[in-house]
Design a protein around this motif. Structure first.
Motif, PDB file in Angstrom:
ATOM      1  N   ARG A 263       3.397 -11.761   6.841  1.00  0.00           N
ATOM      2  CA  ARG A 263       2.207 -11.097   7.213  1.00  0.00           C
ATOM      3  C   ARG A 263       2.471 -12.046   8.577  1.00  0.00           C
ATOM      4  NH1 ARG A 263      -3.638 -12.281   7.428  1.00  0.00           N
ATOM      5  NH2 ARG A 263      -3.016 -14.080   5.874  1.00  0.00           N
TER       6      ARG A 263
ATOM      7  N   GLY B  23       4.136   0.952  -1.161  1.00  0.00           N
ATOM      8  CA  GLY B  23       3.418   0.081   0.117  1.00  0.00           C
ATOM      9  C   GLY B  23       2.023  -0.469   0.065  1.00  0.00           C
ATOM     10  N   CYS B  24       1.401  -0.820   0.130  1.00  0.00           N
ATOM     11  CA  CYS B  24      -0.326  -1.393   0.392  1.00  0.00           C
ATOM     12  C   CYS B  24      -0.786  -2.258   1.611  1.00  0.00           C
ATOM     13  CB  CYS B  24      -0.213  -2.076  -0.873  1.00  0.00           C
ATOM     14  SG  CYS B  24       0.131  -3.739  -0.780  1.00  0.00           S
ATOM     15  N   THR B  25      -1.935  -1.840   1.439  1.00  0.00           N
ATOM     16  CA  THR B  25      -1.978  -2.827   2.493  1.00  0.00           C
ATOM     17  C   THR B  25      -2.461  -4.705   2.739  1.00  0.00           C
ATOM     18  OG1 THR B  25      -4.475  -2.240   2.702  1.00  0.00           O
ATOM     19  CG2 THR B  25      -3.695  -1.034   3.893  1.00  0.00           C
ATOM     20  N   TRP B  26      -2.846  -5.190   3.517  1.00  0.00           N
ATOM     21  CA  TRP B  26      -2.091  -6.843   3.494  1.00  0.00           C
ATOM     22  C   TRP B  26      -3.474  -7.480   2.076  1.00  0.00           C
ATOM     23  CZ3 TRP B  26       2.171  -9.458   3.864  1.00  0.00           C
ATOM     24  CH2 TRP B  26       3.396  -9.175   3.892  1.00  0.00           C
TER      25      TRP B  26
ATOM     26  N   TYR C 155       4.865  -4.606   7.728  1.00  0.00           N
ATOM     27  CA  TYR C 155       3.929  -3.581   8.872  1.00  0.00           C
ATOM     28  C   TYR C 155       2.561  -5.175   8.949  1.00  0.00           C
ATOM     29  CZ  TYR C 155       6.504  -0.021   6.872  1.00  0.00           C
ATOM     30  OH  TYR C 155       7.117   1.031   6.701  1.00  0.00           O
TER      31      TYR C 155
ATOM     32  N   ASP D 236      -0.383  -4.297   9.298  1.00  0.00           N
ATOM     33  CA  ASP D 236      -1.656  -4.443   8.596  1.00  0.00           C
ATOM     34  C   ASP D 236      -0.821  -4.100   6.984  1.00  0.00           C
ATOM     35  OD1 ASP D 236       0.096  -1.911   8.579  1.00  0.00           O
ATOM     36  OD2 ASP D 236      -1.777  -0.305   8.485  1.00  0.00           O
ATOM     37  N   GLY D 237      -0.016  -4.411   6.437  1.00  0.00           N
ATOM     38  CA  GLY D 237       0.103  -4.735   4.793  1.00  0.00           C
ATOM     39  C   GLY D 237       2.027  -4.248   5.194  1.00  0.00           C
ATOM     40  N   VAL D 238       2.176  -4.254   3.605  1.00  0.00           N
ATOM     41  CA  VAL D 238       4.108  -4.718   3.409  1.00  0.00           C
ATOM     42  C   VAL D 238       4.153  -3.451   2.327  1.00  0.00           C
ATOM     43  CG1 VAL D 238       2.808  -6.422   1.453  1.00  0.00           C
ATOM     44  CG2 VAL D 238       5.570  -6.210   2.365  1.00  0.00           C
TER      45      VAL D 238
ATOM     46  N   LYS E 138      -7.510  -9.517   7.210  1.00  0.00           N
ATOM     47  CA  LYS E 138      -6.287 -10.022   6.415  1.00  0.00           C
ATOM     48  C   LYS E 138      -5.429  -8.436   7.308  1.00  0.00           C
ATOM     49  CE  LYS E 138      -3.830 -11.472   2.107  1.00  0.00           C
ATOM     50  NZ  LYS E 138      -3.550 -12.133   1.072  1.00  0.00           N
ATOM     51  N   SER E 139      -5.759  -7.609   7.217  1.00  0.00           N
ATOM     52  CA  SER E 139      -4.600  -6.261   7.376  1.00  0.00           C
ATOM     53  C   SER E 139      -5.352  -6.029   8.412  1.00  0.00           C
ATOM     54  CB  SER E 139      -5.148  -5.269   6.650  1.00  0.00           C
ATOM     55  OG  SER E 139      -4.624  -5.802   5.113  1.00  0.00           O
ATOM     56  N   ARG E 140      -5.310  -6.562   9.662  1.00  0.00           N
ATOM     57  CA  ARG E 140      -5.834  -6.322  10.709  1.00  0.00           C
ATOM     58  C   ARG E 140      -5.618  -4.202  11.074  1.00  0.00           C
ATOM     59  NH1 ARG E 140      -2.905  -9.868  14.667  1.00  0.00           N
ATOM     60  NH2 ARG E 140      -3.567 -12.055  14.149  1.00  0.00           N
TER      61      ARG E 140
ATOM     62  N   GLU F   3      -4.722   4.360  10.459  1.00  0.00           N
ATOM     63  CA  GLU F   3      -4.098   4.239   9.034  1.00  0.00           C
ATOM     64  C   GLU F   3      -4.410   5.203   7.997  1.00  0.00           C
ATOM     65  OE1 GLU F   3      -5.867   0.616   7.126  1.00  0.00           O
ATOM     66  OE2 GLU F   3      -3.531  -0.270   7.767  1.00  0.00           O
TER      67      GLU F   3
ATOM     68  N   ARG G 144      -5.494   4.521   2.505  1.00  0.00           N
ATOM     69  CA  ARG G 144      -5.407   3.175   2.925  1.00  0.00           C
ATOM     70  C   ARG G 144      -3.984   3.514   3.464  1.00  0.00           C
ATOM     71  NH1 ARG G 144      -7.964  -1.515   4.446  1.00  0.00           N
ATOM     72  NH2 ARG G 144      -6.253  -2.059   4.892  1.00  0.00           N
ATOM     73  N   LEU G 145      -2.815   3.314   3.756  1.00  0.00           N
ATOM     74  CA  LEU G 145      -1.294   2.384   3.852  1.00  0.00           C
ATOM     75  C   LEU G 145      -0.790   2.352   5.275  1.00  0.00           C
ATOM     76  CD1 LEU G 145      -0.218   5.156   1.273  1.00  0.00           C
ATOM     77  CD2 LEU G 145      -0.373   2.855   0.483  1.00  0.00           C
ATOM     78  N   PRO G 146       0.034   1.187   4.804  1.00  0.00           N
ATOM     79  CA  PRO G 146       0.932   0.987   6.319  1.00  0.00           C
ATOM     80  C   PRO G 146       2.011   2.495   7.428  1.00  0.00           C
ATOM     81  CG  PRO G 146       1.395  -0.528   4.085  1.00  0.00           C
ATOM     82  CD  PRO G 146      -0.144  -0.182   3.706  1.00  0.00           C
ATOM     83  N   ALA G 147       1.979   2.629   5.109  1.00  0.00           N
ATOM     84  CA  ALA G 147       3.947   4.112   5.878  1.00  0.00           C
ATOM     85  C   ALA G 147       3.519   3.758   4.723  1.00  0.00           C
ATOM     86  CB  ALA G 147       4.889   2.968   5.640  1.00  0.00           C
TER      87      ALA G 147
ATOM     88  N   ARG H 176      -5.321   0.759  12.347  1.00  0.00           N
ATOM     89  CA  ARG H 176      -5.177  -0.410  12.914  1.00  0.00           C
ATOM     90  C   ARG H 176      -5.789  -0.904  14.055  1.00  0.00           C
ATOM     91  NH1 ARG H 176      -0.233   3.039  11.693  1.00  0.00           N
ATOM     92  NH2 ARG H 176      -0.391   2.720   9.678  1.00  0.00           N
TER      93      ARG H 176
END
Lengths: 534, 534
Positions: free
Chosen positions: A298, A408-411, A446, A448-450, B165-167, B227, B242-245, B272
């Motif tokens: 991150r 996938g999820c936000t951090w 990403y 904003d996430g992973v 944390k996720s910006r 997002e 809400r998802l980064p992808a 983001r």
């Protein structure tokens, strides 16, 4: 020369399936990992023993130039390559076989195929590489249809045009990874898209399923590589304008990306291509556990460095893949560039990784491989990466359930999601298999996430595999959704993920999607059961 | 304190409209540029003289807490700020005024507003900042509707949540640029989205129109910053996860991005955000002409450097904007980073620019501005950038037609498109105005293409302005489409671009979009006339 044959029941090429020595080695490793002795090698299935129902519809004269009810054709178009597909294939169960396989050679033949399916009320399933791991190419017709036709895009495998100035190429949808790369290579260009299905899957399949490549950041989703799409729908052709970007209404391409065959058949696309990389840097950074490595990953992407590889593997995942660690988790960083030395980017990323508590005893390796050269360590990884699905198929013959799933999820959600998924999956394996383990890696990161990617392995009870697998899959998927994940980051929805997709997507969006489908596919023949019901 | 007032007929704040001294200076410059003497200063319109029709529907009791038929409210919600909007406002023509202006304070009031519009057959026009330059907020009801309601999202202006944390941040759709930045700043974060409408337009408006910021590369489209989206449609709420992808079916967000109010009203979004930049580098590279500068811009982004600014201006465009050149075109390069020195990226880009035939007599400037500091030259540019639309409005009072239009095309089409658009626009101005000039800059560059932005200035014939403008606009738009461009790269379609949008988008996609609209807006009240007809 006979064309190289695909394995009729397992992943990939028939000639690459692990031989008995390899299976024995795997049996010893897997047995030990599951806390028992060596596993027994099951007999391999024979095509002659495959149970295939009689076709319910006959090959029509008007399509006879490109239609076939050949047994091998029908068997190899029955399933994708999900665990449950391979298991059923291994058991000789091809009850879901399509009644006919169509191999159109041009769009006019696709149109004739669609017309016939509409007239005869036959479900039409677009078939690219057949590598779906979510039941994307398996249509059981049920009562609603007279039969099922699988439409194979194999003849659409050419790079039609290259626009070197714009770094773009027009490629037919049925082109597999190596086939399109081979045609781009003489121009010094590459699609640079390497999903695990690279050898077998097709451009059209990638677009239809919003596939993700193995690069960890930036241009790694096929979504971002698409400049325009051409699709033959039952109502006619949709072709979007070639544009680098546009603000003219909702993007037509984005409506087709991920449509999984329910709106029409993608026949070609303009895609963005890139110069082939020359410089490469790589480094391994060690951490106590995966959450610590994730935290570093991150920090790297949030610092504005976007490594081609930024894979974090937990200790067991690393061990299984032969990736060295110092006992904990590892973050594998890699940069590549066609234009300039990657050493400074690597130095930046490495300093961020170390500042996040990582250890890098071996430092970074840099390589100027020359335009045509390769990087041996990258090649080794690639071989292992492309070879993994063969092992999954082989494990089936050893009585082992082995499967992967990803999200996938936000951090902010990652630590909890990771812990909850491990717990739910482990608990389910214990309950229904009495043993089993689950590992995790991060495949994409990403700001904003992973995207975490999980592998689970458990002993199967003969005859009960699908039930056991289903219970584990349900537990894992429920946990993903409960903790803010998506049911799929890059494996698509298909038929397998429908229950969770139905909970995940906004209900009114599903209604809107159904309305689109009714407009483009008024007879409802296109890949029924996928994404939405009519 | 009285809230700062928007100009009722012209761009922006009432107190920032150019005073008579500024208008005289502009009259001298514009007169000279058009080959004549100083232009006469027209009298400024007064609100009291505005011609506003009687409301056709009355403010209903159940909405009285947030509905108004106040004259100023109706006047300021009549138009966006296209040339033809400003001209009509200048002439006191507010015949298109909405019958009622609604300012709901929460989603429940939005739902009540929708219900009322459905019951009374009133067209509902979502209104963000009212900066549309394509007729996006002007609904003439014609015969189909009893009246028009403008729904102003002004009360939805809060940053609701920050996930550092996720910006990412959850922001209400009615928040204008400065308002949301002010709320993000204490957290060291920024949306870093700077369209020319920054001061007045809203997050929801940007999402609805797929707006583009002023950065030349990468995260510059609002599409890439989103997002998840929450939209109130006539059928209920759509809220994406809400998802980064995600690879789960076609993206719901991408279906709403660019929907221009025809599907529902965006009320909030997770976006983001980024750390505020600290290091900056800039350089100006000179070329003989714009195609040469474009070629260098292409080489820069194709070399894997992605400058924040990569603006190429032709000689006249540079002169008008006070950007120094050596007589030809200029490529202004800029890098910025929150994390590290930008000097090496600049050196890379500059060497590519020089290798492409550029001249850089002054070299690059580097600046570590500190976390809170600004860059004076960037500030100067920003002021000029944000001030330009005021000049357009002022030119209207001098009897000058001044307008801009923009497009995107792949690199292979650029040289021809550029030449053809200049020719068609110049020819049209000569034909219907007897004089005029057109300039071009490149606002966004991609590895596969470019977004050219044109400005044209011509003398108006009093009373014939709309006809003259229409002829020029048609000639330019036809040329854009004929040479592979999009009718809009970041200004949206609205009502103005409909004829060309209708030719550009695949017809079957339009049918699918209509089907979506019928599903979400069954009474067809949402922003009729935009994108598709019912």
């Amino acid at each position: 020369m006979t064309p190289r044959q695909r394995n009729f029941w397992a992943w990939g090429w028939a000639d690459r399936f692990p031989d008995d020595d390899a299976r024995r080695a795997l049996a010893a490793r897997a047995g030990a990992a599951l806390g028992g002795g060596d596993l027994a090698l099951g007999a391999l299935p024979r095509l002659d023993d495959a149970r295939v129902p009689e076709p319910r519809v006959s090959v029509p004269t008007e399509l006879s130039a490109f239609a076939s009810a050949d047994r091998f054709e029908r068997v190899t178009h029955t399933y994708g390559r999900a665990y449950r597909d391979v298991l059923r294939g291994y058991r000789g169960d091809f009850s879901a076989a399509p009644d006919v396989v169509l191999r159109p050679r041009d769009e006019a033949e696709i149109v004739r195929a669609i017309r016939w399916c509409e007239q005869e009320n036959v479900a039409l399933v677009p078939f690219g590489g057949g590598t779906s791991v979510v039941g994307g190419v398996e249509a059981t017709s049920g009562d609603r249809y007279r039969g099922v036709a699988s439409l194979d895009l194999g003849a659409f495998d050419r790079v039609l045009e290259i626009d070197a100035k714009s770094r773009a190429a027009k490629i037919q949808a049925g082109a597999r990874g190596p086939v399109l790369e081979e045609q781009l290579a003489p121009h010094g260009l590459s699609l640079r898209f390497y999903p695990q299905s690279f050898e077998h899957a097709t451009l059209g399949g990638w677009i239809a399923t919003r596939a993700g490549g193995h690069f960890a950041t930036r241009l790694t989703h096929i979504d971002d590589l698409v400049e325009s799409i051409r699709m033959v729908t039952p109502r006619g052709v949709i072709e979007s304008r070639r544009l680098p970007a546009s603000g003219a209404g909702p993007s037509p391409d984005r409506a087709l990306l991920g449509s999984e065959g329910i709106l029409g058949i993608i026949t070609e696309a303009w895609v963005r291509v890139q110069a082939r990389p020359r410089w490469r840097s790589s480094a391994s950074v060690f951490f106590d556990d995966l959450p610590a490595a994730a935290n570093a990953a991150r920090a790297v992407v949030q610092s504005g460095e976007f490594p081609a590889n930024c894979r974090a593997l937990d200790a067991r995942e690393a061990m299984m893949n032969g990736v060295p660690t110092d006992g904990g988790a590892v973050l594998v960083l890699g940069f590549e560039s066609a234009d300039r030395d990657t050493a400074s980017s690597m130095a930046n990323a490495l300093s961020v990784g170390l500042a996040s508590g990582g250890r890098c005893p071996n430092g970074a390796k840099h390589r100027d491989a020359g335009e045509r050269g390769g990087d041996p360590s990258a090649e080794t990884w690639r071989e292992a990466f492309l070879g993994a699905p063969y092992l999954q198929s082989a494990l089936v013959t050893l009585g082992v359930i082995a499967d992967t799933f990803e999200t996938g999820c936000t951090w902010d959600r990652f630590d909890e999601l990771h812990a909850a998924v491990l717990e739910a999956t482990t608990e389910a394996m214990q309950r229904c298999c009495g043993a089993g383990f689950v590992t995790c890696r991060l495949t994409h990161v990403y700001p904003d996430g992973v995207a975490p990617y999980f592998t689970f392995v458990a002993p199967a009870r003969q005859g009960g595999e699908l039930e056991q697998w289903g219970e584990i899959k349900r537990a894992a998927s429920d946990a993903l959704l409960a903790h803010g994940g998506t049911i799929t980051h890059h494996h698509a929805v298909g038929r397998m993920h429908r229950p969770w997709y139905d909970r995940q997507r906004p209900e009114l969006f599903a209604e809107a999607l159904r309305a689109m489908k009714r407009t483009l596919d008024p007879h409802g023949i296109m890949n029924p059961g996928v994404l939405v019901d009519p």
